[in-house]
Write an enzyme that holds these catalytic residues in place. Sequence first.
Site, short mmCIF file in Angstrom:
data_model
loop_
_atom_site.label_atom_id
_atom_site.label_comp_id
_atom_site.label_asym_id
_atom_site.label_seq_id
_atom_site.Cartn_x
_atom_site.Cartn_y
_atom_site.Cartn_z
N HIS A 111 -9.44 0.66 -1.32
CA HIS A 111 -9.43 1.41 -0.07
C HIS A 111 -10.85 1.33 0.51
O HIS A 111 -11.82 1.59 -0.21
CB HIS A 111 -9.10 2.89 -0.31
CG HIS A 111 -7.66 3.18 -0.52
ND1 HIS A 111 -6.91 2.60 -1.50
CD2 HIS A 111 -6.81 4.02 0.14
CE1 HIS A 111 -5.67 3.06 -1.44
NE2 HIS A 111 -5.58 3.92 -0.46
N GLU A 146 -11.25 3.60 5.71
CA GLU A 146 -10.19 4.52 6.16
C GLU A 146 -10.88 5.61 6.99
O GLU A 146 -10.49 5.89 8.11
CB GLU A 146 -9.46 5.13 4.96
CG GLU A 146 -8.36 6.11 5.34
CD GLU A 146 -7.65 6.72 4.14
OE1 GLU A 146 -8.17 6.63 3.01
OE2 GLU A 146 -6.55 7.31 4.33
N HIS A 188 1.25 4.82 -2.57
CA HIS A 188 0.84 5.57 -3.76
C HIS A 188 2.10 6.22 -4.31
O HIS A 188 2.74 7.01 -3.60
CB HIS A 188 -0.18 6.65 -3.40
CG HIS A 188 -1.42 6.09 -2.76
ND1 HIS A 188 -2.58 5.89 -3.46
CD2 HIS A 188 -1.67 5.68 -1.49
CE1 HIS A 188 -3.50 5.39 -2.64
NE2 HIS A 188 -2.96 5.24 -1.44
N HIS A 206 0.86 -1.19 0.00
CA HIS A 206 0.00 0.00 0.00
C HIS A 206 0.89 1.24 0.00
O HIS A 206 1.24 1.77 1.06
CB HIS A 206 -0.92 -0.05 1.23
CG HIS A 206 -1.93 1.05 1.28
ND1 HIS A 206 -3.10 0.95 2.02
CD2 HIS A 206 -1.97 2.28 0.71
CE1 HIS A 206 -3.79 2.06 1.90
NE2 HIS A 206 -3.13 2.89 1.10
N ASP A 257 1.73 4.10 2.68
CA ASP A 257 0.68 4.94 2.07
C ASP A 257 1.29 6.05 1.21
O ASP A 257 1.45 5.88 0.00
CB ASP A 257 -0.27 5.48 3.15
CG ASP A 257 -1.66 5.79 2.63
OD1 ASP A 257 -1.96 5.46 1.47
OD2 ASP A 257 -2.46 6.37 3.39
N ASP A 258 1.59 7.19 1.83
CA ASP A 258 2.16 8.35 1.12
C ASP A 258 3.34 8.86 1.95
O ASP A 258 3.23 9.88 2.66
CB ASP A 258 1.09 9.45 0.98
CG ASP A 258 -0.13 8.95 0.21
OD1 ASP A 258 -0.04 8.87 -1.02
OD2 ASP A 258 -1.14 8.61 0.86
#
Length: 333
Positions: A194, A197, A16, A14, A275-276
């Site tokens: 997703h 969340e 991005h 996961h 994630d980011d």
Amino acid sequence: MTDFIISLPKAELHVHIEGTLEPEMMFELAARNGVDLPFASVEEIGAAYEFTDLQSFLDIYYQGAEVLQTSDDFRDLMWAYLERAASDGVRHTEMFFDAQTHTNRGIGFDVFMPGFAAAMDRATAELGMTSLLIMCFLRHLPESAAIETLEAARPYLGQIAAVGLDSSELGHPPEDFARVFAMARDAGLRSVAHAGEEGPPGFISGALDSLRAERIDHGVTCDQDDGLVSRLVTEQIPLTMCPLSNVRLKAFERMEDHNLKRLMERGVKVTVNSDDPSYFGGYIADNYRALEHGLGLTHADLAVLAGNSIEASFLDDEAKAMLIAEIDEMLAD
Ligand code: ADE
Ligand code: ZN
């Protein structure tokens, strides 16, 4: 002493790719491409990364992606992530990309896909690291736009392993994307989404039932519904959790409050991811470390999480068995 967390063979499931854009590279690419940034310095960018919820992050994240213009930009972005992930002990990664963030700016698959391929091939050759791509549909846009995106991706489907669903969750239930996910499955793609969340547990069930998602990305709200948790355990549906992201986007006030350990203890197949990472203050090893400190996870717990990440990946059984054997050997030492 070698670092236990870094030494653990891990898969990242996961992340991005647009969320790995570090402020320094954002400035470099803005200068290279003549793009105006609303920030005067790297420090100013850092100060802007104070988020209150998912949407407050997404607004800044989509703005940042505008500096990505050429194949070389996408290659450089992905290579920087792959090198960084390898240095954290990531042996395999399954990376999201937001095609519509780029096609909506007139930047097509013919620009970003060759850039991605160059970085991924180099990672295999130079880092011994395998990687796959997951194309996410933006759920704040209509399903018709997702279908157009899938059509535009057709010449590149050999390079794409799965589809996913991301962006603003509240008000955008998974059922809205059932048709495009069915089309993607018919085209031979796997699916993840997703869910949970910020959205309710019903969005997690919806992603499993309507989209036939094989993994749930985040899933932190699942524990509002005991029946759903039982289902996740029985069906061994992996959750790709992102602890630093959840704290930065205020799903939990403090890492100590995160439900990852409680879910693990109930038998949910939990994995740890970034994630980011450039927006949330840490790559994958930082996320493992934050859990070790915040939730008191032991080395044995961390090894279970790493093992889960290998098992939950789209690697074939042989590749999985080799990495799992490496983890077992580490524990035997
Ligand atoms: N796009 C990038 N990061 C995301 C996240 N954490 N949730 C939804 N969409 C995203
Ligand atoms: Zn995400």
